[in-house]
Design a protein around this motif. Structure first.
Motif, PDB file in Angstrom:
ATOM      1  N   SER B 124     -27.724  -6.481 -47.276  1.00  0.00           N
ATOM      2  CA  SER B 124     -28.857  -5.725 -46.865  1.00  0.00           C
ATOM      3  C   SER B 124     -29.822  -6.712 -45.784  1.00  0.00           C
ATOM      4  O   SER B 124     -29.995  -7.908 -46.142  1.00  0.00           O
ATOM      5  CB  SER B 124     -29.917  -5.144 -47.804  1.00  0.00           C
ATOM      6  OG  SER B 124     -29.070  -4.634 -48.955  1.00  0.00           O
ATOM      7  N   PRO B 125     -30.214  -6.350 -44.685  1.00  0.00           N
ATOM      8  CA  PRO B 125     -30.103  -5.109 -44.201  1.00  0.00           C
ATOM      9  C   PRO B 125     -28.938  -4.746 -43.669  1.00  0.00           C
ATOM     10  O   PRO B 125     -28.132  -5.378 -43.111  1.00  0.00           O
ATOM     11  CB  PRO B 125     -31.153  -5.065 -43.168  1.00  0.00           C
ATOM     12  CG  PRO B 125     -31.216  -6.346 -42.699  1.00  0.00           C
ATOM     13  CD  PRO B 125     -31.055  -7.316 -43.744  1.00  0.00           C
ATOM     14  N   PRO B 155     -30.255 -10.233 -50.127  1.00  0.00           N
ATOM     15  CA  PRO B 155     -31.351  -9.701 -51.122  1.00  0.00           C
ATOM     16  C   PRO B 155     -30.536  -8.950 -52.464  1.00  0.00           C
ATOM     17  O   PRO B 155     -31.275  -8.975 -53.535  1.00  0.00           O
ATOM     18  CB  PRO B 155     -32.464  -8.738 -50.576  1.00  0.00           C
ATOM     19  CG  PRO B 155     -32.466  -9.066 -49.116  1.00  0.00           C
ATOM     20  CD  PRO B 155     -30.784  -9.323 -48.999  1.00  0.00           C
ATOM     21  N   PHE B 460     -34.493 -14.235 -46.560  1.00  0.00           N
ATOM     22  CA  PHE B 460     -34.768 -13.126 -45.708  1.00  0.00           C
ATOM     23  C   PHE B 460     -36.014 -12.108 -46.146  1.00  0.00           C
ATOM     24  O   PHE B 460     -36.580 -11.626 -45.252  1.00  0.00           O
ATOM     25  CB  PHE B 460     -33.695 -12.002 -45.934  1.00  0.00           C
ATOM     26  CG  PHE B 460     -33.910 -10.882 -45.211  1.00  0.00           C
ATOM     27  CD1 PHE B 460     -33.742 -10.525 -43.680  1.00  0.00           C
ATOM     28  CD2 PHE B 460     -33.899  -9.611 -45.815  1.00  0.00           C
ATOM     29  CE1 PHE B 460     -33.850  -9.363 -42.998  1.00  0.00           C
ATOM     30  CE2 PHE B 460     -34.347  -8.454 -45.239  1.00  0.00           C
ATOM     31  CZ  PHE B 460     -34.294  -8.487 -43.470  1.00  0.00           C
ATOM     32  N   GLU B 461     -36.508 -12.129 -47.341  1.00  0.00           N
ATOM     33  CA  GLU B 461     -37.411 -11.506 -47.910  1.00  0.00           C
ATOM     34  C   GLU B 461     -38.990 -12.264 -47.721  1.00  0.00           C
ATOM     35  O   GLU B 461     -39.924 -11.626 -48.065  1.00  0.00           O
ATOM     36  CB  GLU B 461     -37.429 -11.153 -49.385  1.00  0.00           C
ATOM     37  CG  GLU B 461     -36.098 -10.144 -49.479  1.00  0.00           C
ATOM     38  CD  GLU B 461     -35.766  -9.971 -51.174  1.00  0.00           C
ATOM     39  OE1 GLU B 461     -36.286  -8.906 -51.645  1.00  0.00           O
ATOM     40  OE2 GLU B 461     -35.202 -10.892 -51.786  1.00  0.00           O
ATOM     41  N   GLN B 464     -42.073 -10.957 -45.942  1.00  0.00           N
ATOM     42  CA  GLN B 464     -41.844  -9.600 -45.511  1.00  0.00           C
ATOM     43  C   GLN B 464     -42.723  -8.658 -46.552  1.00  0.00           C
ATOM     44  O   GLN B 464     -43.070  -9.171 -47.468  1.00  0.00           O
ATOM     45  CB  GLN B 464     -40.472  -9.223 -45.708  1.00  0.00           C
ATOM     46  CG  GLN B 464     -39.280  -9.960 -44.991  1.00  0.00           C
ATOM     47  CD  GLN B 464     -39.227  -9.554 -43.573  1.00  0.00           C
ATOM     48  OE1 GLN B 464     -40.081  -8.794 -43.147  1.00  0.00           O
ATOM     49  NE2 GLN B 464     -37.960  -9.901 -42.865  1.00  0.00           N
ATOM     50  N   PRO B 465     -42.995  -7.319 -46.014  1.00  0.00           N
ATOM     51  CA  PRO B 465     -43.648  -6.546 -46.962  1.00  0.00           C
ATOM     52  C   PRO B 465     -43.009  -6.587 -48.185  1.00  0.00           C
ATOM     53  O   PRO B 465     -41.758  -6.564 -48.465  1.00  0.00           O
ATOM     54  CB  PRO B 465     -43.749  -5.311 -46.395  1.00  0.00           C
ATOM     55  CG  PRO B 465     -43.543  -5.517 -44.806  1.00  0.00           C
ATOM     56  CD  PRO B 465     -42.789  -7.027 -44.777  1.00  0.00           C
ATOM     57  N   GLY B 466     -43.655  -6.526 -49.432  1.00  0.00           N
ATOM     58  CA  GLY B 466     -43.096  -6.640 -50.540  1.00  0.00           C
ATOM     59  C   GLY B 466     -42.504  -7.965 -51.067  1.00  0.00           C
ATOM     60  O   GLY B 466     -42.027  -7.845 -52.437  1.00  0.00           O
ATOM     61  N   ASP B 469     -42.315  -9.061 -55.015  1.00  0.00           N
ATOM     62  CA  ASP B 469     -42.452  -7.665 -55.945  1.00  0.00           C
ATOM     63  C   ASP B 469     -41.585  -7.565 -56.880  1.00  0.00           C
ATOM     64  O   ASP B 469     -40.378  -8.171 -56.530  1.00  0.00           O
ATOM     65  CB  ASP B 469     -42.893  -6.406 -55.104  1.00  0.00           C
ATOM     66  CG  ASP B 469     -43.570  -5.306 -55.641  1.00  0.00           C
ATOM     67  OD1 ASP B 469     -43.804  -5.565 -56.980  1.00  0.00           O
ATOM     68  OD2 ASP B 469     -43.690  -4.095 -55.017  1.00  0.00           O
ATOM     69  N   LYS B 471     -38.557  -5.419 -58.102  1.00  0.00           N
ATOM     70  CA  LYS B 471     -37.752  -4.788 -57.453  1.00  0.00           C
ATOM     71  C   LYS B 471     -36.790  -3.841 -58.299  1.00  0.00           C
ATOM     72  O   LYS B 471     -35.888  -3.117 -58.108  1.00  0.00           O
ATOM     73  CB  LYS B 471     -36.790  -5.509 -56.384  1.00  0.00           C
ATOM     74  CG  LYS B 471     -37.645  -6.376 -55.618  1.00  0.00           C
ATOM     75  CD  LYS B 471     -38.393  -5.549 -54.628  1.00  0.00           C
ATOM     76  CE  LYS B 471     -38.858  -6.427 -53.563  1.00  0.00           C
ATOM     77  NZ  LYS B 471     -39.386  -5.809 -52.202  1.00  0.00           N
TER      78      LYS B 471
END
Lengths: 429, 471
Positions: B124-125, B155, B460-461, B464-466, B469, B471
């Motif tokens: 991902s992505p 992720p 990668f995260e 970034q938004p979120g 958080d 998951k």
């Protein structure tokens, strides 16, 4: 073979008198499907294909009693998004009726013509307690994928509950590609088409390629008037905000977001705009750059903000796995035990796969719950319907008991014992 | 002039194989002949290091040991990254004064091992820039090693840890080819490099494929294989060539002389013929699996597992006889014609037939819920009257996967001396309402639902938004 015949005979016996006299399903743990708590020892009265009453109600004289003691009794599951009936098998097995990328039409395409009620995915869904389903077209060469249908999964050749039930639209990254390569182009195409539909006249500067036909524009008129919901595939928060802006231009549109993986970031705005959402509970990866903030808490947070949310399988296997919607709903309940997550209660989770999607289609008065007057779509389960080990034991659609046999169940019977008969397996039916 | 052949043909992942330039000493008799040069069979060795582990005791839990045993009121003691003791808490003499977790109402199992994942090579992505799973350029690409495609920042790894209790996983190349390349087995811990994640001592696998994928990919290009018979013909041709290569190298290693030219493709097939590399064969239909078993007999190798074995339930006898595992989904069916006959009883039927059954994912979402998939399969079997206990069924998720990956001596069960790859579940692990509460890899606590700091955030995260958080 004997087992199958017995099952069929039982269903025929039960089905035929149901039309003539009321049936009372008694003794089970009764789920109405409207978000209320299950009722122990509840009763459902069915007559002439409709629910007469459900709850702690009296059993009418002369009713046929179906004892569901120790079982769960619920309305049939409503798949909030699917393509069951449009393909028997996918890749490499010949044409399907999922997509129409080579058609000159888009918004006008009506998926109801393609639904094959005897397709295995419909039988499998029925055997797993799915009695109604939203069926969406798979797409065209425009952001308008066409008109979706609401179907039943019954064992007759009359599957369509409502044709033209919703218009399906791709926005976000997918819509951008269909519209020519950018979100700006997609927004322009959407606004232009809705404007033509509202004003009742075609645009004067329509280019040859990708133009909407008059039939397409006609199909969008009830959408812009709010008579037919517009289901919009979208994930990114900024795209959702843009859709809210577009809805302000066309305030009567009944907009339902499909996916909305980043919806929780703008949950208050979605709620304020009166927009509802169909989402996938387990979407928690940045599967695309549109879903960077995806989390399993999306649905719980949206609901906490006051958004109506239905649950469906969206990202994959929509041609056949409507049956797994209840597993996904169960996963939302699981989140209540995980610190930091926002889940939903069992009662809410079940409503998300029954009355909520029905309500979104304006069919809450017909399907999705066991409130009186609704069509008698009833399932008796051998346990908690959101649990993995539970299965339906009996299923009624419009008051008619259904055959739960599938190709898979026949294969399972055939291969339960191997190499025992005098003849090869092919003689074992 | 005998080279240390045992080292060459043994398990190839011992780090002591050196850089490939060592020359064995010549024997007096063949002083004029060039000495055989050892080829390094492990040029990308594991650099995995178990993280800090605190001696930990879980008390009063329901324990599935992964090999069929169930202990109510059980205790599991982990020390120095290993399982030190497992048993009934009341009858054990347990250490005091150490980190103790009250497992009342909770369940303990071995970590789940997914034998079929594309985390990292289809990460991902899902964009073309990181789509690195299929080297679909030739029917035989046994020369590629998927570890060179795996992006450690996917992720998906942390999702599989936190929601799935996945402690180890095999990453396979895709199924476009008859020979797709080498697989790699990873510990499910974040690493800066793929070597940081490689499971020490795990043998390589070779992904093979039969059926619709290879014939479609190459048939569409107007070349062989374009049919199922083409699949088999080309596969046999490749094995014939590989046998010749193997004999050439065996001779060289025995006698020295001029080194044959290296061929990376045939190196991998040679590893299979030598028993060092395990064959994982993508194959759906029973009739095709039977043919692949015969083909393996013809060339003298073993099919360690069939992957996606949707019709395994039709041939449990053949699979049991061959000692071949079937890695299966619980309920995937009909997405292509070779999966048309999928039934939910498959896993239970294979198990009941005495063959090795595994529940696998091949899916970045499914890997987060393999326990749930096993529950569906178990229930389907029970409805057909096949009584398999909850504890026995856990083999599908830990012991059998470990066996098929050649790592069962290290992990896959809660037995003394094994790696402490352990999941503490917040309820019955076959319930939809249950999630991992804590996950240990080699005794190191890598996930704790109650501790936001024990939740990996990939590069990668970050930002970034979120970010960070739940998951």
């Amino acid at each position: 073979m004997k087992r199958l015949l017995t099952a069929l005979a039982a269903s025929l016996i039960a089905a035929s008198p149901a039309a003539a006299q009321p049936v009372a399903i008694t003794g089970g743990k009764l789920v109405i499907g409207d978000g209320s708590a299950p009722i122990d020892n509840g009763v459902v009265i069915v007559d002439d294909g409709r629910v007469v009453a459900a709850g702690n109600v009296a059993i009418p004289q002369g009713a046929i009693i179906v004892d569901a003691s120790g079982k769960w009794v619920t309305p049939g599951i409503v798949a909030g998004y699917s393509r069951i009936g449009l393909a028997e098998v996918d890749g490499g097995s010949g044409p399907t009726d999922v997509s129409a990328g080579n058609s000159p039409h888009s918004a006008a395409i009506d998926v109801a013509w393609g639904v094959n009620p005897s397709a295995e995915p419909i039988r499998v869904s029925r055997a797993d307690g799915v009695t109604r389903a939203l069926v969406a077209p798979g797409g065209t060469n425009s952001i308008f994928a066409g008109q979706g249908a609401v179907i039943d999964t019954g064992m007759d050749y009359d599957p369509v509950t409502r044709a033209g039930a919703f218009q399906y639209v791709y926005m976000g990254q997918g819509g951008a590609q269909l519209a020519g390569g950018s979100r700006s182009a997609a927004a322009l195409q959407l606004i232009d088409a809705l404007t033509q539909a509202r004003d009742g006249r075609p645009s004067t500067d329509r280019p040859e390629e990708g133009a909407l036909t008059d039939a397409d524009i006609r199909a969008l008129r009830p959408v812009v008037r709010g008579e037919v919901p517009m289901l919009v595939a979208v994930e990114r928060a900024s795209d959702i905000v843009n859709l809210i802006r577009i809805k302000r231009q066309f305030p009567r549109i009944d907009m339902v977001l499909l996916g909305a993986g980043e919806g929780w970031l703008v949950a208050d705005q979605i709620a304020a705009a009166g927009i509802s959402v169909i989402a996938e509970p387990t979407a928690n990866r940045p599967a695309s750059f549109d879903q960077l903030a995806a989390t399993q808490s999306n649905i719980g947070r949206l609901r906490a903000a006051g958004v109506d949310v239905g649950v469906a399988l969206i990202s994959d296997f929509v041609n056949r796995n409507a049956r797994n919607g209840r597993q996904l709903a169960g996963n939302l309940v699981a989140l209540q035990k995980v610190p930091g997550h926002t889940g939903v209660s069992w009662d809410q989770a079940f409503a998300m796969i029954s009355s909520v999607p029905a309500d979104m289609m304006g069919l809450g008065g017909e399907i999705g719950s066991l409130r009186s007057g609704r069509r008698a779509d009833v399932v008796i389960w051998n346990g908690d319907p959101l649990e993995l080990m539970s299965v339906p034991e009996r299923v009624w659609i419009d008051g008619v008991e259904q055959d739960l046999t599938t190709r898979a169940s026949r294969l399972a019977e055939r291969y339960r014992e191997i190499g025992e008969g005098q003849f090869p397996e092919a003689y074992d039916r | 002039m005998r080279l240390t052949i045992t080292a060459l043909v043994g398990i190839s992942l011992t780090a002591c194989m050196g850089g490939g330039g060592d020359v064995a000493s010549a024997s007096d008799a063949d002083a004029d002949k060039e000495e055989a040069v050892a080829v390094d069979r492990d040029p990308f060795p594991s650099t995995y290091v178990p993280r800090f582990s605190e001696p930990t005791l879980i008390m009063n839990a329901t324990v599935f040991d992964g090999v069929g045993g169930r202990i109510d009121g059980g205790a599991v003691y982990m020390v120095d990254g290993k399982i030190a003791m497992v048993g009934n808490a009341a009858s054990m003499s347990l250490p005091a004064g150490i980190n103790t977790i009250d497992g009342s109402g909770l369940y303990v199992t071995p970590g789940i091992i997914d034998v079929h994942s594309h985390l990292g090579n289809y990460p991902s992505p899902g964009v073309p820039a990181v789509s690195d799973g299929n080297e679909a350029t030739s029917p035989n690409t046994a020369e590629v090693w998927t570890e060179h495609s795996v992006w450690p920042q996917d992720p998906g790894f942390s999702r599989a840890l936190a929601n799935g209790g996945i402690t180890a996983l095999q990453i396979l190349p895709g199924s476009a080819n008859l020979f797709g390349g080498r697989s790699v087995t990873l510990k499910n811990v974040p690493g800066r490099t793929v070597m940081d994640m490689k499971f020490p001592g795990a043998p390589y696998g070779l992904k093979m494929a039969c059926g619709e994928n290879p014939k479609r990919v190459y048939g569409n290009r107007g070349r062989s294989p374009a049919t199922r018979m083409g699949n088999i013909a080309v596969t046999r041709e490749q094995w014939i060539a590989a046998k010749a290569y193997d004999e050439q190298w065996d001779k060289y290693e025995e006698e020295g002389g001029k080194m044959p030219s290296r061929d990376l493709t045939k190196d991998t097939l040679r590893g299979v013929l030598d028993g060092d590399i395990l064959v994982h064969n993508h194959c759906y239909r029973a009739d095709e699996m039977a043919i692949m078993l015969k083909l393996a007999d013809e060339f003298g190798y073993k099919v360690t597992s069939f992957q996606h074995a949707v019709e395994a339930y039709k041939i449990p006898d053949l699979l049991a006889e061959a000692g071949t595992c079937s890695a299966m989904w619980a309920d995937w069916y009909g997405f292509k014609l070779e999966s048309y006959d999928g039934i939910r009883e498959n896993v239970a039927y294979v198990h009941n037939g005495g063959a090795c059954a595994i529940v696998h994912s091949d899916d970045a979402d499914g890997i987060q819920r393999l326990n749930q998939e096993a529950a569906k399969a178990l229930a389907a079997g029970r409805r057909q009257g096949i009584e398999i206990s909850d504890a026995e069924a856990w083999q599908w998720l830990s012991a059998n996967p470990a066996k098929s990956l050649g790592i069962f001596d290290q992990t896959g069960s809660l037995e003394s001396g094994k790696n402490a790859d352990v999941v503490l579940w917040n309820g019955d692990p076959y319930s939809v309402y249950t999630r991992p509460q804590m996950v240990w890899v080699d005794g190191a606590l890598m996930y704790d639902a109650n501790d936001p700091n024990r939740r990996p955030v990939s590069d990668f995260e970050l930002g970034q938004p979120g970010e960070g958080d739940v998951k």
